[in-house]
Design an enzyme around this catalytic site. Structure first.
Site, short mmCIF file in Angstrom:
data_model
loop_
_atom_site.label_atom_id
_atom_site.label_comp_id
_atom_site.label_asym_id
_atom_site.label_seq_id
_atom_site.Cartn_x
_atom_site.Cartn_y
_atom_site.Cartn_z
N LYS A 9 9.83 -44.18 66.44
CA LYS A 9 11.24 -44.97 67.42
C LYS A 9 12.05 -44.34 66.97
O LYS A 9 12.26 -44.55 65.86
CB LYS A 9 10.57 -45.91 67.64
CG LYS A 9 8.80 -46.22 67.62
CD LYS A 9 8.89 -47.57 68.88
CE LYS A 9 8.85 -48.30 67.33
NZ LYS A 9 9.07 -49.15 66.95
N LYS A 40 9.95 -56.29 51.61
CA LYS A 40 10.60 -56.35 51.40
C LYS A 40 11.14 -56.49 49.63
O LYS A 40 12.03 -56.24 49.34
CB LYS A 40 11.93 -57.79 51.99
CG LYS A 40 12.42 -57.37 52.91
CD LYS A 40 12.51 -58.88 54.09
CE LYS A 40 12.76 -58.33 55.60
NZ LYS A 40 13.20 -59.31 56.77
N LYS A 67 17.02 -48.73 64.04
CA LYS A 67 18.53 -49.59 63.55
C LYS A 67 18.96 -48.21 62.22
O LYS A 67 20.26 -47.97 61.63
CB LYS A 67 18.44 -50.51 63.11
CG LYS A 67 18.63 -51.50 64.51
CD LYS A 67 19.48 -53.05 63.64
CE LYS A 67 19.19 -53.94 64.97
NZ LYS A 67 19.17 -55.25 64.61
#
Ligand code: TRP
Length: 334
Positions: free
Chosen positions: A197, A115, A200
């Site tokens: 995969k 982050k 989001k």
């Protein structure tokens, strides 16, 4: 059903639409757990502030996550389904656990480093202590089972360390929480572009969301990568073909899957037909969930009642834990 002693706790950040990977990887297991354990399922709205300080969409996002959880089978009468910010005891435990968390270990956390790279202009202390808040969420209910994916393993290990340090210093209060998914390999839901995969945030065209309308589902599947078919019988499937079969296994009938397996093995497969069938079965799977979500979202009174009920259950457990925590630390002077 008789509930077992062990307590289940998990959280989901309200930062995007739920997709098929969330459904098969997590939600479906939660639905099973709510019949077997005392369960706390939480919308991590405070956690989302570490990365999403703009709260214009927060209410809508929280409502959506709640609705998507319920439409997927979470029963607010069985599990405690609640919002993190409604349970003030979380903040107190977070503060206490912060005294047991070291700057060095927090800075070493993989998600923190990621982050920092993603938002160098907002490396706030909440981001650094994200795993402490998560540990507070879990330990607040003295939960021992935490259904999460691999990406959360480091956070769980930290929660165990904080629990151990607390217990060592102030007395046995917390069980050490473990990742739990019935010992099953978590189902991977491949993305439609043949790489990785469903996710989001990455490549929304290769991810199927519970909110996608019928046409969107059909079009996304239509664009999935295929080729001209195998050249020899019983060939090995390339990854992107394997993925289409894997998606079919999630939503199609045994007969349908067997037919396309046989077609593939005899070099008679027509991927156009296969994708058409997959799209049809996928629409039949997602549509009722989507419609249920929309019905729930249009009923704000119902949603408010659900949040109240969940908060009440979570508060009861939180208050009991905090009594013990304060007592153990010695924050009792009369
Ligand atoms: N960090 C989790 C995630 O990103 C969300 C979360 C918050 C959580 N609190 C939790 C997960 C407690 C399990 C238990 O997905």
């Amino acid at each position: 059903m008789e509930k077992k002693q062990q307590i289940v706790m998990s959280g989901i950040r309200p930062t995007g639409f739920l997709h098929l990977g969330n459904y098969f990887g997590a939600l479906r297991n939660y639905v099973r757990m709510q019949d077997e354990f005392e369960c706390y399922f939480m919308v991590a709205d405070l956690h989302s502030l570490t990365t999403h300080p703009d709260t214009k969409q927060l209410k809508a996002n929280v409502h959506r996550v709640l609705a998507e959880n319920i439409a997927s089978g979470i029963d607010p009468d069985k599990a405690a389904l609640y919002c993190q910010s409604h349970i003030y005891e979380t903040n107190e435990l977070y503060l206490i656990l912060n005294m047991l968390a070291y700057k060095g270990e927090l800075e070493k956390t993989t998600t923190f480093k990621d982050k920092v790279r993603l938002q160098p202009e907002n490396v706030n202390a909440g981001l650094l202590t994200y795993p402490v808040l998560q540990a507070a969420d879990i330990l607040l209910h003295r939960a021992s089972l935490v259904p999460v994916g691999k990406d959360q393993e480091q956070h769980l290990e930290m929660a165990r360390n904080f629990a151990k340090r607390f217990n060592h210093r102030y007395g046995e209060v917390f069980p050490e929480p473990q990742a739990f998914n019935y010992g099953l390999e978590l189902i991977k839901v491949p993305s439609l572009d043949g790489s990785g995969k469903m996710s989001k945030s990455e490549n929304q065209n290769a991810t199927l969301y519970l909110a996608d309308d019928d046409d969107t589902i059909v079009n996304k599947i239509k664009k999935a990568k295929t080729d001209s078919g195998p050249a020899t019988p019983n060939a090995e499937k390339p990854d992107y073909i394997q993925n289409i079969f894997q998606l079919m296994r999630l939503v199609s009938s045994e007969e349908v899957i067997a037919k396309f397996e046989a077609d593939f093995n005899s070099c008679n497969i027509r991927y156009g037909d296969m994708k058409k069938q997959l799209a049809e079965d996928m629409v039949a799977f997602i549509r009722p969930i989507r419609e249920k979500v929309n019905a729930i979202l249009s009923d704000e009174k119902y949603l408010a009642g659900i949040m109240e009920l969940g908060a009440e259950k979570a508060r009861k457990s939180a208050k009991a834990t905090m009594e013990i925590v304060r007592e153990s630390i010695g924050l009792k002077y009369y």
